[in-house]
Design an enzyme around this catalytic site. Structure first.
Site: not given
Ligand code: MYA
Ligand code: FAD
Length: 642
Positions: A291, A311, A314, A363, A382, A405, A507
């Site tokens: 460009r 640029q 950026r 994150s 554009g 995740e 962060r």
């Molecule tokens: C291969 C190709 C790649 C590319 C892919 C692209 C396509 C992808 C397609 C899209 C795919 C998308 C698919 C999808 O999205 S699948 C759905 C994904 N969902 C989530 O990620 C949900 C997020 N939430 C959580 O993971 C839990 O609720 C968290 C972690 C927030 C709290 O947990 P919890 O509710 O149980 O809370 P607690 O208060 O009882 O416990 C807190 C304590 O636990 C420890 N703790 C927690 N976790 C771990 C751990 N893992 N290993 C070791 N320790 C762990 C932590 O350090 C703390 O320790 P302490 O401080 O107390 O000592």
């Molecule tokens: C493209 C895509 C693919 C996905 N694939 C899958 C899949 O294959 N399997 C599956 O099971 N799930 C899947 N998900 C779901 C995904 O894992 C959840 O949407 C994600 O974990 C966030 O949870 P939530 O939607 O409940 O967000 P919420 O928790 O409702 O988030 C809303 C707001 O609340 C804030 N918040 C919530 N809790 C807290 C806290 N404790 N402290 C401070 N702030 C907080 C968040 O930061 C955010 O700003 C997918 C989502 C997307 C977008």
């Protein structure tokens, strides 16, 4: 350079060979540009190609090599997803990590042969983050030795799982396990959702697609409800947790071991994000060297827009980030594989460190990737806004990573828990107990930064400065938290009141890790030319990143205004140094035109002719007068003329 990016000469060569084979197989190419297809057409097209791949995969790649499989998917199926995206990314990893040997023997070969298609169903309509409050239940029926899966109300519907809506016939479903009225919390179960012959949902199952999304629309993210749906006791994934026939519960060696499929994706998605960032930058940088717009010197012809410093500013810092993420991602995957191996044999001691690291990285990397891709789009003016650039699709897919995740803020807070515990060790004089990733928190730093103060210090003074700001912010946020508790605030309330400061610490800690990973890689390189090019990029990285977080180092006088001027000058110096290499630094990723799917990013630079060709192929141009005109606009204009 490709060898540096992909990990070895062999990997880089294999990628080239695979791309060359795909180029010779027109049946694996998009039958028309994806932006001109409806969602249904895209899903059909993707399934068509996926079926051919299943047949011919062995001729193109080594199907047991995940890196080759990933490359094949990116080229042929693309980043908008495919009907089996979650099968490889989460279903198989969940079975591999959480199913017992016996269960694996029963399900894994079928999954690997693609006899069945699976997904990972955890998130619900009402809860995604807070896993403790998921509502789906799996109640053990002692009489029949079955678990009864149930969706008590609408918010308990599984909602979001990829490929759940239409493609999958099995899922690992996460549900609260209840035995003899006691709730043991969320556990993973292997669940058949559809009849293997008819693909119809089984009785007791409500299932469907959740509708179009911002991007990633080839994936049928779905909803799922259970009406007292029964599965055998032995469908609880039992590698770590067991439930015996009489309902006896045997707990796992680590309370969060069932979260391993999430950690798997968090570790692997970093390089996926780096690839998306590099793809968008490749498009924007190539286009910027084609460009021409305006003059820098009025006596000279119009310049390539890449000559403008704005640029370069950026685009180039994001090129450095793409490399940094790729290197940090490679380190993380190695660590993950190590921890997984240990975990399988019962050693869970490294799980907390891995969880903290991957939480921060997923994150910061997803957020900065989104920023970089959006800048790349704007850098194309554009034409960047046209789907012909394909950057908006890359952006939409990449920023999904900020949410899935684990929502980014939530995951930063997970890392913050780890940092606060580490800060407590420092404060109580137990720094020797700090793990290697946080050992710097226990090291006393110089009173001021020595950047630009001692000659030939390499990157050491930069790393020390990043360490200083990260340490200071961590200790400050921890002080704030402990201080509030000392004043009588409840732990959770105090935590919430400090959470912005805590996330800042997370962060900074993560950005330090990324810088260190980049430095480690550059130090390892033997080839002098590659080292030189990457050293320039690293110079840009450390200076740009430091400028971005300079306020933290200025507020306690660790950096002075004159040092900041030096850092800023370094940024401009390295923008200029990188300019001649900019296109090559991205071409080194060796994305093919098939993979990039971008008219603007074509390798041959023949942009204008192909943009015109692309526009002419728009379905709207099949006819000169659309029925929207004959039916509505023409009568409206005619009426107005009367
Ligand atoms: C291969 C190709 C790649 C590319 C892919 C692209 C396509 C992808 C397609 C899209 C795919 C998308 C698919 C999808 O999205 S699948 C759905 C994904 N969902 C989530 O990620 C949900 C997020 N939430 C959580 O993971 C839990 O609720 C968290 C972690 C927030 C709290 O947990 P919890 O509710 O149980 O809370 P607690 O208060 O009882 O416990 C807190 C304590 O636990 C420890 N703790 C927690 N976790 C771990 C751990 N893992 N290993 C070791 N320790 C762990 C932590 O350090 C703390 O320790 P302490 O401080 O107390 O000592
Ligand atoms: C493209 C895509 C693919 C996905 N694939 C899958 C899949 O294959 N399997 C599956 O099971 N799930 C899947 N998900 C779901 C995904 O894992 C959840 O949407 C994600 O974990 C966030 O949870 P939530 O939607 O409940 O967000 P919420 O928790 O409702 O988030 C809303 C707001 O609340 C804030 N918040 C919530 N809790 C807290 C806290 N404790 N402290 C401070 N702030 C907080 C968040 O930061 C955010 O700003 C997918 C989502 C997307 C977008």
């Amino acid at each position: 350079m490709a060898a540096q990016i992909w990990g070895s000469e062999k990997r880089a060569r294999r990628r080239r060979e695979i791309s060359a084979k795909i180029a010779q197989m027109p049946e694996l190419h998009d039958s028309k540009p994806l932006p001109f297809m409806t969602r249904e057409e895209k899903i059909m097209e993707s399934a068509r190609k996926l079926t051919i791949l299943t047949e011919k995969m062995g001729q193109i790649i080594d199907p047991t090599d995940p890196a080759e499989l990933y490359h094949l998917n990116n080229e042929v199926l693309g980043l908008e997803g495919n009907p089996m995206a979650l099968h490889g990314v989460m279903f198989i990893p969940a079975l591999s990590a959480q199913a017992s040997d016996e269960q694996q023997a029963k399900w894994l070969p079928r999954a690997l042969r693609r006899e069945i298609i699976g997904t990972y169903a955890q998130t619900e309509l009402g809860h995604g983050t807070n896993l403790q409050n998921l509502e789906t239940t799996a109640t053990y029926d002692l009489a029949t030795q079955e678990f009864v899966l149930h969706t008590p109300q609408i918010t308990a519907l599984k909602w979001w799982p990829g490929n759940l809506g239409k493609s999958s016939n099995y899922a690992v479903v996460v549900a609260h396990m209840i035995i003899k009225a006691k709730n043991y919390g969320p556990h993973p179960f292997m669940v058949q959702l559809r009849d293997e012959k008819t693909h119809e949902p089984l009785p007791g199952i409500t299932i469907g697609d959740i509708g179009p999304k911002m991007a990633y629309n080839i994936v049928d993210n779905g909803f799922l409800g259970f009406n007292k749906y029964r599965i055998p006791r032995t469908n609880l994934l039992m590698r770590h947790t067991k439930v015996e026939a009489d309902g006896t519960y045997i707990k796992p060696p680590h309370a969060k071991i069932n979260y391993s499929a999430m950690v798997h994706v968090r570790a692997y998605m970093l390089t996926g994000q780096a690839i998306m960032l590099a793809s968008a930058l490749n498009i924007a940088t190539r286009y910027s060297s084609v460009r021409r717009q305006g003059q820098i010197d009025k006596s000279q012809p119009e310049v390539k827009v890449l000559e403008y410093q704005t640029q370069q500013h950026r685009l180039f810092p994001s090129i450095a980030r793409a490399y940094a993420f790729q290197f940090a991602g490679a380190e993380t995957v190695k660590l993950y594989e190590h921890v997984l191996k240990e975990m399988k044999s019962g050693n869970v001691s490294l799980m907390a460190d891995l969880h903290a690291l991957t939480s921060g990285l997923k994150s910061v990397v997803t957020y900065q990737t989104g920023e970089g891709i959006e800048q790349a789009r704007m850098a194309c003016g554009g034409h960047g806004y046209s789907m012909a650039s394909y950057i908006s699709e890359i952006y939409g897919v990449a920023i999904g990573g900020c949410t899935y995740e684990g929502e980014n803020m939530v995951m930063l807070l997970q890392l913050a828990r780890y940092l606060v515990k580490s800060a407590a060790l420092v404060k109580s004089g137990q720094s020797s107990k700090l793990g290697p990733l946080v050992a710097y928190l226990g090291v006393k730093s110089e009173p001021t930064s020595l950047i630009d103060r001692i000659p030939n210090s390499g990157f050491t003074e930069y790393v020390k400065t990043f360490q200083h700001v990260s340490k200071r912010q961590t200790l400050k946020a921890a002080d704030m938290f402990f201080g509030l508790m000392e004043k009588g605030e409840k732990r959770e309330i105090a935590w919430n009141k400090c959470s912005v400061e805590l996330n800042r610490a997370s962060r900074l800690h993560t950005r330090l890790f990324i810088v260190e990973a980049f430095v480690r890689r550059v130090n390892e390189i033997a080839d002098i030319r590659i080292k030189e090019a990457l050293t320039d990029l690293l110079h840009l990285h450390v200076n740009y990143e430091l400028l971005d977080i300079a306020s933290y180092a200025l507020e306690d006088g660790f950096l002075s205004a004159s040092q900041l001027d030096y850092i800023r000058d370094q940024v401009y110096l390295y923008l200029g140094k990188i300019r001649p290499n900019a296109v090559s630094l991205l071409d080194s990723w060796e994305f093919s035109d098939i993979e990039l799917r971008s008219v603007l990013g074509r390798r041959d630079g023949n942009v204008y002719e192909n943009l015109f060709k692309w526009a002419k192929s728009s379905p709207l141009n099949k006819t000169d007068v659309l029925s929207s005109v004959t039916q509505y606009l023409k009568p409206m204009m005619e009426k107005a003329r009367l």
